[in-house]
Write a protein that holds these residues in place. Structure first.
Motif, PDB file in Angstrom:
ATOM      1  N   GLN A 206       0.768  -1.441  -0.021  1.00  0.00           N
ATOM      2  CA  GLN A 206      -0.058  -0.105  -0.039  1.00  0.00           C
ATOM      3  C   GLN A 206       0.900   1.086   0.012  1.00  0.00           C
ATOM      4  O   GLN A 206       0.371   2.343  -0.176  1.00  0.00           O
ATOM      5  CB  GLN A 206      -1.034   0.027   1.194  1.00  0.00           C
ATOM      6  CG  GLN A 206      -1.871  -1.082   1.034  1.00  0.00           C
ATOM      7  CD  GLN A 206      -2.851  -1.128   2.527  1.00  0.00           C
ATOM      8  OE1 GLN A 206      -3.576  -0.113   2.441  1.00  0.00           O
ATOM      9  NE2 GLN A 206      -2.977  -2.297   3.086  1.00  0.00           N
ATOM     10  N   HIS A 210       4.679  -0.389   4.315  1.00  0.00           N
ATOM     11  CA  HIS A 210       3.366  -1.101   3.773  1.00  0.00           C
ATOM     12  C   HIS A 210       3.635  -1.902   2.651  1.00  0.00           C
ATOM     13  O   HIS A 210       2.811  -2.351   1.715  1.00  0.00           O
ATOM     14  CB  HIS A 210       2.108  -0.462   3.622  1.00  0.00           C
ATOM     15  CG  HIS A 210       1.457   0.081   4.777  1.00  0.00           C
ATOM     16  ND1 HIS A 210       1.941   1.251   5.278  1.00  0.00           N
ATOM     17  CD2 HIS A 210       0.648  -0.385   5.739  1.00  0.00           C
ATOM     18  CE1 HIS A 210       1.346   1.549   6.546  1.00  0.00           C
ATOM     19  NE2 HIS A 210       0.493   0.714   6.739  1.00  0.00           N
ATOM     20  N   VAL A 243       4.690  -2.148   9.490  1.00  0.00           N
ATOM     21  CA  VAL A 243       3.650  -1.696  10.410  1.00  0.00           C
ATOM     22  C   VAL A 243       2.710  -2.904  10.698  1.00  0.00           C
ATOM     23  O   VAL A 243       2.611  -3.849   9.912  1.00  0.00           O
ATOM     24  CB  VAL A 243       2.840  -0.800   9.465  1.00  0.00           C
ATOM     25  CG1 VAL A 243       1.608  -0.192  10.245  1.00  0.00           C
ATOM     26  CG2 VAL A 243       3.590   0.632   9.210  1.00  0.00           C
ATOM     27  N   PHE A 314      -3.507  -5.405   8.683  1.00  0.00           N
ATOM     28  CA  PHE A 314      -5.101  -5.058   9.338  1.00  0.00           C
ATOM     29  C   PHE A 314      -5.808  -4.276   8.423  1.00  0.00           C
ATOM     30  O   PHE A 314      -5.607  -3.539   7.781  1.00  0.00           O
ATOM     31  CB  PHE A 314      -4.851  -4.059  10.841  1.00  0.00           C
ATOM     32  CG  PHE A 314      -5.903  -3.283  10.883  1.00  0.00           C
ATOM     33  CD1 PHE A 314      -7.030  -3.989  11.935  1.00  0.00           C
ATOM     34  CD2 PHE A 314      -5.930  -2.103  10.688  1.00  0.00           C
ATOM     35  CE1 PHE A 314      -8.117  -3.026  12.216  1.00  0.00           C
ATOM     36  CE2 PHE A 314      -7.079  -1.442  11.178  1.00  0.00           C
ATOM     37  CZ  PHE A 314      -8.159  -1.686  11.659  1.00  0.00           C
ATOM     38  N   ASN A 316      -7.983  -3.013   5.678  1.00  0.00           N
ATOM     39  CA  ASN A 316      -8.621  -3.255   4.042  1.00  0.00           C
ATOM     40  C   ASN A 316      -8.168  -4.600   3.695  1.00  0.00           C
ATOM     41  O   ASN A 316      -8.946  -4.837   2.652  1.00  0.00           O
ATOM     42  CB  ASN A 316      -8.249  -1.943   3.384  1.00  0.00           C
ATOM     43  CG  ASN A 316      -6.786  -1.967   2.931  1.00  0.00           C
ATOM     44  OD1 ASN A 316      -6.619  -2.648   1.812  1.00  0.00           O
ATOM     45  ND2 ASN A 316      -5.874  -1.267   3.561  1.00  0.00           N
TER      46      ASN A 316
ATOM     47  N   GLY B  54      -4.143   1.329   4.805  1.00  0.00           N
ATOM     48  CA  GLY B  54      -2.934   1.072   5.840  1.00  0.00           C
ATOM     49  C   GLY B  54      -2.923   0.070   7.172  1.00  0.00           C
ATOM     50  O   GLY B  54      -4.338   0.013   7.437  1.00  0.00           O
ATOM     51  N   SER B  55      -1.901  -0.189   7.450  1.00  0.00           N
ATOM     52  CA  SER B  55      -2.235  -1.204   8.839  1.00  0.00           C
ATOM     53  C   SER B  55      -2.163  -0.713  10.155  1.00  0.00           C
ATOM     54  O   SER B  55      -2.181  -0.908  11.238  1.00  0.00           O
ATOM     55  CB  SER B  55      -1.097  -2.389   8.866  1.00  0.00           C
ATOM     56  OG  SER B  55      -1.482  -3.132   7.643  1.00  0.00           O
ATOM     57  N   ILE B  56      -1.919   0.877  10.011  1.00  0.00           N
ATOM     58  CA  ILE B  56      -2.029   1.575  11.424  1.00  0.00           C
ATOM     59  C   ILE B  56      -3.209   1.766  11.758  1.00  0.00           C
ATOM     60  O   ILE B  56      -4.239   2.132  11.020  1.00  0.00           O
ATOM     61  CB  ILE B  56      -1.293   3.015  10.841  1.00  0.00           C
ATOM     62  CG1 ILE B  56       0.069   2.883  10.585  1.00  0.00           C
ATOM     63  CG2 ILE B  56      -1.293   3.981  12.477  1.00  0.00           C
ATOM     64  CD1 ILE B  56       0.515   4.136   9.995  1.00  0.00           C
ATOM     65  N   LYS B  57      -3.504   1.587  12.963  1.00  0.00           N
ATOM     66  CA  LYS B  57      -4.754   1.433  13.643  1.00  0.00           C
ATOM     67  C   LYS B  57      -5.434   2.784  13.709  1.00  0.00           C
ATOM     68  O   LYS B  57      -4.859   3.794  13.951  1.00  0.00           O
ATOM     69  CB  LYS B  57      -4.872   0.775  14.906  1.00  0.00           C
ATOM     70  CG  LYS B  57      -3.819  -0.596  14.843  1.00  0.00           C
ATOM     71  CD  LYS B  57      -4.352  -1.561  13.942  1.00  0.00           C
ATOM     72  CE  LYS B  57      -3.792  -2.914  14.273  1.00  0.00           C
ATOM     73  NZ  LYS B  57      -2.384  -2.792  13.579  1.00  0.00           N
ATOM     74  N   PRO B  58      -6.816   2.630  13.517  1.00  0.00           N
ATOM     75  CA  PRO B  58      -7.635   3.901  13.550  1.00  0.00           C
ATOM     76  C   PRO B  58      -7.555   4.767  14.842  1.00  0.00           C
ATOM     77  O   PRO B  58      -7.992   5.933  14.864  1.00  0.00           O
ATOM     78  CB  PRO B  58      -9.065   3.660  13.378  1.00  0.00           C
ATOM     79  CG  PRO B  58      -8.974   2.057  12.818  1.00  0.00           C
ATOM     80  CD  PRO B  58      -7.642   1.381  13.444  1.00  0.00           C
ATOM     81  N   GLU B  60      -4.612   5.041  16.349  1.00  0.00           N
ATOM     82  CA  GLU B  60      -3.272   5.341  16.483  1.00  0.00           C
ATOM     83  C   GLU B  60      -2.948   6.465  15.630  1.00  0.00           C
ATOM     84  O   GLU B  60      -2.435   7.424  16.029  1.00  0.00           O
ATOM     85  CB  GLU B  60      -2.374   4.074  16.047  1.00  0.00           C
ATOM     86  CG  GLU B  60      -1.299   4.263  16.259  1.00  0.00           C
ATOM     87  CD  GLU B  60      -0.357   2.773  15.832  1.00  0.00           C
ATOM     88  OE1 GLU B  60      -1.092   2.108  14.821  1.00  0.00           O
ATOM     89  OE2 GLU B  60       1.025   2.743  15.802  1.00  0.00           O
ATOM     90  N   PHE B  93     -12.007   0.540  17.584  1.00  0.00           N
ATOM     91  CA  PHE B  93     -10.915   0.815  18.274  1.00  0.00           C
ATOM     92  C   PHE B  93     -10.974   2.067  18.918  1.00  0.00           C
ATOM     93  O   PHE B  93     -10.311   2.016  20.170  1.00  0.00           O
ATOM     94  CB  PHE B  93      -9.850   1.154  17.059  1.00  0.00           C
ATOM     95  CG  PHE B  93      -9.457  -0.372  16.597  1.00  0.00           C
ATOM     96  CD1 PHE B  93      -8.095  -0.712  17.000  1.00  0.00           C
ATOM     97  CD2 PHE B  93     -10.075  -1.020  15.512  1.00  0.00           C
ATOM     98  CE1 PHE B  93      -7.573  -1.924  16.259  1.00  0.00           C
ATOM     99  CE2 PHE B  93      -9.409  -2.365  15.077  1.00  0.00           C
ATOM    100  CZ  PHE B  93      -8.230  -2.615  15.570  1.00  0.00           C
TER     101      PHE B  93
END
Lengths: 428, 131
Positions: A206, A210, A243, A314, A316, B54-58, B60, B93
């Motif tokens: 992404q 990522h 990440v 995590f 999407n 993205g894998s960054i948490k909502p 965060e 979250f």
């Protein structure tokens, strides 16, 4: 494609005058490692430290974990397209320094994540606590941009792992495993009565922190394609994904993908494992549509009866996972999906950001929201001051005594979505 | 066809303000961006990017950017499904733990990553036409 994987068991790691393997001990020349890393003008300094199982050591923030390997016979080198020419790999013989790893650390961005504890309760959640690790703590030159810092750390890890791997070239392995995947028609003729099973391997793709690379290609730019499983064992896929520590795939995970390993275990017995389809997880929804259309098309084209679909990351990617699952099922092909969960601290919330009735066979790597207390460690490799700003940590999570209260998503590999961990759930 | 970029990220705004229509305020929260995206979908827009990029948490990162496009048709049910599930996930979250008050340096890092994620989509969207 046939690959012999010769495993050289490494039971200890020590600094020494030369880099070599002797009686199961890996000796590394510290200065040589420093020289290799410092070749890159973007790097200001590197600390080289060793971390062994059982030590009271905490490594953080971890960026990647890499297993040293070397090609002994057959064409190409490990990490094709990045550390060597883009020659197709996956045949011949490869030696593995089993029990050793190179770990890269660096505060590429201010919020950080990725903890590996070498002992204590946290060590049970990460497979890397069982390894003899050569850790590189890399600091950038002043003013270096995040993109360049990430690339410098990634390349440093690959260069050092390649250098260390080469000492295994002339060492007699303790064990040799053979993996073979034949061209499709031959494979079908060999086991005409066994169900044909493929593996749909989703890669995080992404943007900054990522990304994943295949033969050196940024895989957000690929359309789904077919790989022989043994290509992955030779480093065809490597991680630029820093990440979501618990459910990102490090390069080590790719090299040792347990889904590939377990499918080979059953190959020729109760299934015919015919190959891998790699696909991506992009931000643009049309890319998701195209890629999931193509995975379903390729599954059908290969004549699969069943497919395992694994996810990375995590949010999407849950949508990519469900799109892949639905479309492959709609081709009349059974699927099993592999994921992890963010089900809240009590495990009672909805686990995924997407769902579908066709996703009725699911393997989970565990609930990333579970809370853990990590006791203080005697030695820190990296920077603990950033731990407070780790994903899943929270205000005050770094206590005065050095202990950490956080969700297990801070631990590298804790809820790995390839199943390279111990957590799961069984439905009754 | 008309694309709208919805963002609370000053870097995304600065880099794209001359290229496309933008709804922007640095006062908007992560959830505000998702709600505004949902409102656009109710008004006949279709999602172009995944709201949980993205894998960054909502809880965060405070930053979020999405892109929608005006369509001739009425309500796009797929878009509605994706945005509703995204709001549900983000809310889950944020209910457990609020986004920390980050330092400016860390906020800049989050901006850079959110910018990189949305740029990867913008590049795909506009590869055959100019912004």
């Amino acid at each position: 494609m046939r690959l012999e994987l010769g495993k050289i068991n490494i039971v200890d790691v020590q600094f020494g005058d030369t880099t070599k393997i002797e009686s199961g001990t890996l000796y590394v020349n510290k200065q040589k490692i420093i020289d290799i890393v410092m070749e890159d003008e973007h790097i200001k300094s590197v600390e080289v430290e060793l971390a062994k199982p059982g030590e009271e050591t905490r490594i953080t923030p971890v960026k990647d974990v890499i297993e040293p390997r070397v090609k002994v016979e057959g064409q190409g080198e490990i990490f094709p397209g990045v550390m060597s020419k883009v020659t197709t790999v996956g045949t011949g013989r490869t030696h593995v320094l089993k029990g050793a790893a190179v770990i890269t650390c660096g505060k590429i961005v201010g919020f950080q994540e990725g903890i590996i504890d070498m002992s204590g309760p946290g060590s049970e959640f990460t497979p890397f606590s069982k390894l003899n690790n050569v850790c590189l703590v890399i600091k950038p030159v002043d003013g270096l941009k995040q993109h360049e810092y990430e690339a410098a750390v990634r390349m440093a890890g690959l260069k050092v792992a390649t250098f260390i791997g080469k000492v295994g070239k002339d060492v007699q392995p303790d064990e040799v495993e053979v993996y073979e995947t034949k061209p499709l028609l031959e494979s079908i003729n060999e086991y005409p009565n066994l169900p044909k099973v493929g593996y749909v391997y989703m890669l995080q793709t992404q943007g900054l922190l990522h990304d994943t690379y295949v033969y050196g290609v940024d895989s957000k730019k690929i359309v789904p394609t077919i790989l022989y499983p043994t290509e992955v064992m030779d480093g065809a896929i490597l991680s630029g994904n820093c990440v979501s520590a618990c459910d990102k795939n490090t390069t080590y995970h790719h090299q040792n993908n347990p889904i590939i390993h377990d499918l080979y275990e059953r190959h020729g017995k109760d299934i015919n494992f015919v190959g891998i389809i790699i696909t991506n997880e992009n931000v643009y929804l049309a890319d998701k549509e195209r890629s999931s259309n193509w995975t379903a098309k390729l599954c059908k084209y290969l004549g699969l009866d069943g497919a395992i679909v694994s996810q990375e990351g995590f949010g999407n990617p849950d949508t990519d996972l469900i799109m892949n699952c639905k479309k492959i099922e709609n081709e009349g092909i059974k699927t099993v999906i592999v994921t992890d969960e963010y089900a809240g601290r009590d495990g009672a919330s909805q686990s995924l950001a997407d769902a579908d009735a066709k996703a009725d066979a699911v393997v989970t790597g565990g609930n990333a929201n579970e809370v853990i207390i990590l006791p203080p460690m005697k030695k820190i490799i990296g920077m603990l001051d950033y731990t407070d700003k780790i994903a899943g940590g929270f205000d005050g999570s770094l206590r005065a005594d050095g202990s950490i209260e956080a969700e297990i998503q801070v631990i590298t590999g804790a809820t790995n979505e390839l199943g390279f961990n111990k957590l799961s759930t069984i439905g009754f | 066809m008309k694309n709208i970029l919805i963002t609370n990220n000053p870097k995304v705004f600065e880099e794209n303000k001359d290229k496309m229509e933008i709804i922007y305020s640095n006062e908007y929260s992560y959830l505000d961006i998702l709600y505004m995206t949902r409102d656009k979908i109710h008004n006949g827009y279709r999602l172009l990017t995944h709201p949980l990029s993205g894998s960054i948490k909502p809880n965060e990162t405070p930053y979020k950017s999405t892109i929608v496009i005006k369509e001739e048709q009425n309500l796009d049910l797929n878009s509605l499904d994706v945005i509703e599930k995204s709001i549900e996930t983000a809310s889950k979250f944020l209910k457990t733990k609020k986004t920390p008050k980050w330092t400016n340096k860390i906020l800049e890092d989050f901006q850079v990553i959110d910018f990189s994620l949305i740029e990867s989509a913008i590049e795909s969207i506009y590869q055959f036409k100019k912004c």
